[in-house]
Design an enzyme around this catalytic site. Structure first.
Site, PDB file in Angstrom:
ATOM      1  N   GLU A 185       0.823  -1.202   0.000  1.00 35.80           N
ATOM      2  CA  GLU A 185       0.000   0.000   0.000  1.00 35.80           C
ATOM      3  C   GLU A 185       0.862   1.259   0.000  1.00 35.80           C
ATOM      4  O   GLU A 185       1.841   1.362   0.739  1.00 35.80           O
ATOM      5  CB  GLU A 185      -0.899   0.008   1.240  1.00 35.80           C
ATOM      6  CG  GLU A 185      -1.746   1.263   1.391  1.00 35.80           C
ATOM      7  CD  GLU A 185      -2.349   1.398   2.772  1.00 35.80           C
ATOM      8  OE1 GLU A 185      -3.402   2.052   2.889  1.00 35.80           O
ATOM      9  OE2 GLU A 185      -1.782   0.845   3.737  1.00 35.80           O
ATOM     10  N   LYS A 244      -9.396   1.920  -2.646  1.00 36.60           N
ATOM     11  CA  LYS A 244      -9.691   1.670  -1.241  1.00 36.60           C
ATOM     12  C   LYS A 244     -11.039   2.277  -0.886  1.00 36.60           C
ATOM     13  O   LYS A 244     -11.302   3.443  -1.172  1.00 36.60           O
ATOM     14  CB  LYS A 244      -8.584   2.267  -0.369  1.00 36.60           C
ATOM     15  CG  LYS A 244      -8.651   1.872   1.096  1.00 36.60           C
ATOM     16  CD  LYS A 244      -7.413   2.361   1.834  1.00 36.60           C
ATOM     17  CE  LYS A 244      -7.388   1.880   3.273  1.00 36.60           C
ATOM     18  NZ  LYS A 244      -6.151   2.307   3.975  1.00 36.60           N
ATOM     19  N   CYS A 289      -5.061  -2.567   3.363  1.00 36.60           N
ATOM     20  CA  CYS A 289      -4.761  -2.251   4.761  1.00 36.60           C
ATOM     21  C   CYS A 289      -5.962  -2.477   5.672  1.00 36.60           C
ATOM     22  O   CYS A 289      -6.347  -3.600   5.952  1.00 36.60           O
ATOM     23  CB  CYS A 289      -4.232  -0.821   4.858  1.00 36.60           C
ATOM     24  SG  CYS A 289      -3.460  -0.459   6.465  1.00 36.60           S
TER      25      CYS A 289
END
Length: 471
Positions: free
Chosen positions: A264, A314, A362
């Site tokens: 990430e 995301k 994440c």
């Protein structure tokens, strides 16, 4: 609730401490006694809230590693107060939620059978964890503490997900309390508790043994840069990034990998792969702009193109760190390292990747529903990319435990690639193969097994396909 030798405050204190250290030190062996102590004060909102406050403050102690925040533009004098405020806010929110649960326990009619009271309260707790896991206000709960300590029990998640693990541990906590409250009824409570423990572990072991079969495999390279987040925007680090990336790709060039995966945020917005890079596809976390809004994304750089193809954006953003609340102008300066991000679409299935896969960027690893639905909709393996620096190893261990649970729930191999770790391959039955040591830069290669059959949990939590014909 019976007579207890310990004052309610001491029971709440002991239970909260046990619940807080359970993810790191013992999983269900500590969580079940912690829940027994919570049940003993379940009708006392003040002490139930105290239990939750301690549990979250201890299990989320890694938040204090945000300090110092000077690299994000926060003045030195405000750095520690800001970090403490975020940490305390998490604990206070948990305390309020559990206090509400306790108020409900007090309001339930006394004439209701104990079994229905227990199932209602435990079921509401498990449902709340599932609902909150899709929001930005949840990280790890009772269900997530099962791993890595009790993989056979975690196998039950193949049918019931993390909510089922939560329900079971709440049930066992109540049984354990009953053994102390009603010594004369130890046979009933002991036999019920023991039988359910044996049944759950037997079923979980059987479900892990019956993992969806592999229908193929894919070889992937992994790059763990181990760049300290506080130095990521340093000019020297930025200038060295292309050279380090090319070196990593060259080390994997002769290994016959399908692609190299980077974590990430590894690449800045508008990054172009250097012309001298080997002809290997690169899958990396980075940033992109969409209609004037910046997103944290998973990007594919495929030779001969130097420009990336977006695979997924995301969706679940970290409060303050990535997502900024609508505060007055001037109050948000310095609070977010990336200046505030916009969320992407909800589905986690990646575009154009073959064989089909799904991604958790994440913080999204906490959302088991999204990944299980992606598996039911065709994802044959899972990818989790993260940047957990500057947080301590405590967070890496929790991230890996959640990754194990996601692999078991969905019946899919999961590749985890982190900036400083964890970089590991988690098989569909929850076994972990470390690829690189934490905190150290390096490259590695692994083979992911591809699986098509969906687990029972993936099927029953996925909405049925639409039968509406397009107009």
């Amino acid at each position: 609730m019976g007579n207890h030798q310990l004052h309610p405050g001491w029971r709440a204190l002991l239970g909260g401490v046990l619940a807080g250290v359970a993810p790191s030190l013992g999983g269900p062996l500590l969580m079940v006694p912690a829940l027994a102590l919570l049940w003993s004060v379940a009708e006392r909102p003040r002490w139930s809230a105290f239990w939750a406050l301690l549990a979250v403050l201890i299990s989320h102690g890694w938040l204090l590693a945000l300090h110092p925040l000077t690299w994000m533009g926060v003045p030195t004098a405000l750095s520690l107060p800001v970090a403490l405020s975020l940490w305390l806010a998490c604990g206070i929110l948990a305390a309020l939620l559990v206090a509400g649960w306790s108020v409900l326990a007090r309001l339930l009619p006394r004439h209701w059978p104990w079994f229905w009271r227990l199932m209602l309260l435990a079921g509401l707790w498990a449902l709340a964890e599932l609902v909150l896991s899709g929001s930005p206000l949840f990280w790890i709960g009772v269900g997530g503490t099962t791993l890595p300590w009790d993989r056979p029990l975690a196998g039950v998640a193949r049918w019931f997900g993390s909510g089922g693990l939560t329900l079971l541990q709440l049930w066992w906590g109540c049984c354990l309390l009953a053994l102390f409250e009603q010594p004369a009824a130890w046979r009933r409570w002991g036999l019920i508790g023991l039988a359910s423990v044996l049944l759950a572990h037997g079923l979980g072991s059987l479900l892990l043994w019956a993992t969806p079969p592999s229908v193929g495999s894919v070889a992937m390279g992994v790059w763990q840069p181990a760049v300290p987040t506080r130095e990521k925007f340093n000019l020297e680090r930025q200038q060295a990034l292309p050279t380090r990336l090319v070196d990593a790709m060259r080390q994997l060039e002769t290994n016959d990998v399908v692609a190299v995966v980077a974590p990430e945020g590894a690449l800045p917005a508008n990054f172009l792969v250097p012309p001298e890079a080997p002809d290997i596809p690169l899958i990396s976390g980075g940033f992109r702009w969409v209609r004037g809004q910046q997103r944290s994304s998973l990007l594919l750089y495929e030779p001969p193109d130097r420009f990336p193809v977006p695979l997924a954006d995301k969706h679940r953003l970290v409060p303050i760190g990535e997502w900024m609340p609508p505060l007055p102008a001037g109050l948000t300066a310095g609070l977010s390292a990336v200046g505030g991000l916009a969320p992407g679409p909800v589905p986690r299935t990646m575009a154009v990747v073959e064989p089909p896969a799904a991604v958790a960027i994440c913080y999204e690893i906490a959302d088991g529903l999204a990944l299980a639905r992606a598996a039911a909709n065709g994802a044959t393996w899972l990818l989790a990319i993260a940047n957990l620096d500057p947080y301590p190893r405590q967070l890496q261990k929790q991230f890996l435990a959640l990754a194990q649970l996601r692999a078991i729930e969905s019946g899919r191999d999961l590749l985890s690639v982190g900036n400083t770790g964890p970089s590991a391959l988690i098989s569909a039955d929850g076994r972990v193969e470390w690829l690189l040591p934490p905190e150290a830069p390096g490259v590695a290669q692994t083979v992911i097994q591809v699986r098509k059959r969906a687990t029972a949990y993936s099927r029953w939590i996925s909405p049925p396909p639409s039968t509406t014909s397009p107009s």
